[in-house]
Enzyme design. Structure first.
Site, PDB file in Angstrom:
ATOM      1  N   ARG A 224      24.581  61.963  14.169  1.00 54.77           N
ATOM      2  CA  ARG A 224      25.099  61.157  13.066  1.00 54.77           C
ATOM      3  C   ARG A 224      23.919  60.603  12.261  1.00 54.77           C
ATOM      4  O   ARG A 224      22.883  60.252  12.828  1.00 54.77           O
ATOM      5  CB  ARG A 224      25.947  59.985  13.571  1.00 54.77           C
ATOM      6  N   HIS A 272      25.724  68.819   7.132  1.00 52.84           N
ATOM      7  CA  HIS A 272      26.644  68.500   8.245  1.00 52.84           C
ATOM      8  C   HIS A 272      27.416  69.773   8.627  1.00 52.84           C
ATOM      9  O   HIS A 272      28.650  69.803   8.613  1.00 52.84           O
ATOM     10  CB  HIS A 272      27.605  67.370   7.862  1.00 52.84           C
TER      11      HIS A 272
HETATM   12  P1  NDP Z   1      29.640  63.650  24.777  1.00 53.98           P
HETATM   13  O1  NDP Z   1      30.446  62.419  24.800  1.00 53.98           O
HETATM   14  O2  NDP Z   1      30.100  64.815  25.576  1.00 53.98           O
HETATM   15  O3  NDP Z   1      28.161  63.324  25.291  1.00 53.98           O
HETATM   16  C1  NDP Z   1      27.472  62.182  24.924  1.00 53.98           C
HETATM   17  C2  NDP Z   1      26.136  62.120  25.661  1.00 53.98           C
HETATM   18  O4  NDP Z   1      25.383  61.030  25.116  1.00 53.98           O
HETATM   19  C3  NDP Z   1      26.324  61.834  27.160  1.00 53.98           C
HETATM   20  O5  NDP Z   1      25.362  62.523  27.919  1.00 53.98           O
HETATM   21  C4  NDP Z   1      26.070  60.329  27.246  1.00 53.98           C
HETATM   22  O6  NDP Z   1      25.577  59.862  28.487  1.00 53.98           O
HETATM   23  C5  NDP Z   1      24.986  60.166  26.187  1.00 53.98           C
HETATM   24  N1  NDP Z   1      24.927  58.775  25.744  1.00 53.98           N
HETATM   25  C6  NDP Z   1      25.888  58.031  25.137  1.00 53.98           C
HETATM   26  N2  NDP Z   1      25.456  56.768  24.946  1.00 53.98           N
HETATM   27  C7  NDP Z   1      24.205  56.717  25.445  1.00 53.98           C
HETATM   28  C8  NDP Z   1      23.241  55.686  25.568  1.00 53.98           C
HETATM   29  N3  NDP Z   1      23.483  54.442  25.139  1.00 53.98           N
HETATM   30  N4  NDP Z   1      22.076  55.977  26.147  1.00 53.98           N
HETATM   31  C9  NDP Z   1      21.813  57.224  26.624  1.00 53.98           C
HETATM   32  N5  NDP Z   1      22.685  58.253  26.545  1.00 53.98           N
HETATM   33  C10 NDP Z   1      23.866  57.993  25.963  1.00 53.98           C
HETATM   34  O7  NDP Z   1      29.450  64.039  23.244  1.00 53.98           O
HETATM   35  P2  NDP Z   1      29.234  65.489  22.634  1.00 53.98           P
HETATM   36  O8  NDP Z   1      28.080  66.116  23.311  1.00 53.98           O
HETATM   37  O9  NDP Z   1      30.504  66.241  22.598  1.00 53.98           O
HETATM   38  O10 NDP Z   1      28.893  65.125  21.097  1.00 53.98           O
HETATM   39  C11 NDP Z   1      27.793  64.313  20.746  1.00 53.98           C
HETATM   40  C12 NDP Z   1      27.858  63.957  19.258  1.00 53.98           C
HETATM   41  O11 NDP Z   1      27.497  65.065  18.454  1.00 53.98           O
HETATM   42  C13 NDP Z   1      29.221  63.572  18.720  1.00 53.98           C
HETATM   43  O12 NDP Z   1      29.547  62.234  19.066  1.00 53.98           O
HETATM   44  C14 NDP Z   1      29.058  63.753  17.229  1.00 53.98           C
HETATM   45  O13 NDP Z   1      28.620  62.552  16.630  1.00 53.98           O
HETATM   46  C15 NDP Z   1      27.955  64.806  17.125  1.00 53.98           C
HETATM   47  N6  NDP Z   1      28.462  66.068  16.546  1.00 53.98           N
HETATM   48  C16 NDP Z   1      27.891  66.558  15.399  1.00 53.98           C
HETATM   49  C17 NDP Z   1      28.326  67.746  14.844  1.00 53.98           C
HETATM   50  C18 NDP Z   1      27.678  68.319  13.642  1.00 53.98           C
HETATM   51  O14 NDP Z   1      28.198  69.311  13.091  1.00 53.98           O
HETATM   52  N7  NDP Z   1      26.561  67.801  13.194  1.00 53.98           N
HETATM   53  C19 NDP Z   1      29.428  68.508  15.448  1.00 53.98           C
HETATM   54  C20 NDP Z   1      29.942  67.924  16.667  1.00 53.98           C
HETATM   55  C21 NDP Z   1      29.462  66.745  17.174  1.00 53.98           C
HETATM   56  P3  NDP Z   1      26.436  60.034  29.836  1.00 53.98           P
HETATM   57  O15 NDP Z   1      26.299  61.497  30.184  1.00 53.98           O
HETATM   58  O16 NDP Z   1      25.753  59.152  30.801  1.00 53.98           O
HETATM   59  O17 NDP Z   1      27.833  59.634  29.495  1.00 53.98           O
HETATM   60  C1  OXD Z   2      32.121  66.205  14.815  1.00 54.23           C
HETATM   61  C2  OXD Z   2      31.433  66.561  13.592  1.00 54.23           C
HETATM   62  O1  OXD Z   2      31.964  65.080  15.303  1.00 54.23           O
HETATM   63  O2  OXD Z   2      31.770  67.595  12.980  1.00 54.23           O
HETATM   64  O3  OXD Z   2      32.850  67.070  15.326  1.00 54.23           O
HETATM   65  O4  OXD Z   2      30.488  65.880  13.213  1.00 54.23           O
END
Ligand code: NDP
Ligand code: OXD
Length: 309
Positions: A224, A272
């Site tokens: 993000r 994006h």
């Molecule tokens: P998940 O919820 O599966 O994974 C999140 C990861 O981040 C987990 O490993 C979690 O830790 C870690 N995390 C969260 N908070 C913290 C913190 N405070 N400190 C350290 N680690 C933290 O999310 P996804 O992998 O599915 O997606 C991640 C993000 O990617 C989405 O939220 C979205 O914003 C972005 N995205 C962007 C896209 C694009 O096209 N640019 C497309 C899709 C997604 P833990 O394992 O301990 O829970």
């Molecule tokens: C998502 C994105 O969160 O597209 O899936 O950013």
């Protein structure tokens, strides 16, 4: 009855036909055609208009049509008693890993420097480290981060990851918690952000983090825009502390035409587009939750509003 609110790139008819492959009798209304709002028990949404979800008296499930749910949790009108499920789609995970691998390889193979040389018609081979000499750090080891980290390790990079709770992934050095962040930064020549946007992770890509990274290192942000302090990045690129940045997400999207990132020689901008939602692959997971809702069975891919993801 399901309500669909803004399906990004996929047209509503496509969502309906894909979902009907799993639930043939599914009925769907497409915003702004709400009909009798008492019929609606599930809403599939991306950045819904504030107040809309709160106005649905029988809503029992909100499905984010993206992996991230920051758009829902940041909206004070999102009804707190309704469970939120997010999109988990193995094809989206693959798409994100493709993006990350492309950009890491681009940085690793010094594409910025060779493009600049080409512009000047300079024929000069640069010293090329091997992948095992390049340390890549991945912030976030969830659905997306763990897949990207694993695939980077297969290519031979020295990969480490950072999560909130302790994670153990074969071949990946793991860091967690706030104390682990700086340790990860110190050993990362390329740092990839795949974190959800939460109170704890907002502005995490800032001057302090950049200063901890090795001089001349690079970042990739595909999570993000609000993870990045844009002014700190510009300063770090200017000073040479960072050598390059690949950015798919921005504080303001679309990126304003006058923004300095557009023409910055050390920045690559993508709109994006790292991993888009596609109804044909996302529908299975969404339909599974709709079926579970109907059957009164436990829902999947639920978000914990307290942790923000
Ligand atoms: P998940 O919820 O599966 O994974 C999140 C990861 O981040 C987990 O490993 C979690 O830790 C870690 N995390 C969260 N908070 C913290 C913190 N405070 N400190 C350290 N680690 C933290 O999310 P996804 O992998 O599915 O997606 C991640 C993000 O990617 C989405 O939220 C979205 O914003 C972005 N995205 C962007 C896209 C694009 O096209 N640019 C497309 C899709 C997604 P833990 O394992 O301990 O829970
Ligand atoms: C998502 C994105 O969160 O597209 O899936 O950013």
């Amino acid at each position: 009855m399901v309500l669909l609110y803004r399906s990004q790139s996929d047209p509503p008819e496509l969502w309906l036909s894909e979902l009907r492959k799993f639930i043939p009798d599914l009925e769907m209304r497409v915003f702004p055609e709400l009909g009798d709002i008492r019929d609606i028990d599930a809403a599939l949404v991306w950045r819904p208009q504030p107040g809309l979800l709160a106005s649905l008296p029988n809503l029992k499930l909100i499905v984010s049509l993206g992996a991230g749910v920051d758009h829902l949790l940041a909206d004070a009108t999102t009804p707190p008693h309704v469970p939120i499920a997010r999109l988990v789609d193995p094809y989206m995970t693959e798409a994100m890993s493709e993006y990350v691998l492309t950009q890491v390889l681009r940085l690793h193979r010094q594409d910025f420097a060779y493009r600049a040389q080409q512009g000047e018609r300079v024929w000069r081979e640069l010293l090329q480290p091997n992948a095992f000499e390049r340390r890549v750090g991945v912030l976030g080891l969830g659905e997306l981060g763990s897949d990207a980290a694993r695939k980077l390790a297969v290519l031979g990079f020295k990969v480490a990851g950072w999560s909130r709770r302790e994670r153990r992934l074969p071949g990946i050095e793991s860091f967690h918690g706030s104390h682990g962040l700086m340790a990860l930064a110190r050993r990362s020549d390329i740092l990839v952000c795949l974190l959800p946007l939460t109170r704890e992770t907002a502005s995490i890509l800032d001057a302090r983090l950049f200063a901890a990274m090795p001089k001349g290192s690079a970042i990739i942000n595909a999570a993000r825009g609000q993870h990045l302090v844009e002014a700190d990045l510009l300063a770090a690129l200017e000073s040479g502390q960072l050598s390059a940045a690949v950015l798919d997400v921005f504080e303001q999207e679309p990126l304003p035409r006058e923004h300095p990132f557009w023409r910055h020689p050390k920045v690559i901008v993508t709109p994006h587009a790292a991993a888009a939602t596609h109804a044909p692959t996302a529908a299975a997971g969404v339909a599974e939750n709709l079926r579970r809702l109907r059957a009164g069975r436990p829902l999947i891919n639920l978000v914990d509003p307290a942790s923000g993801y």
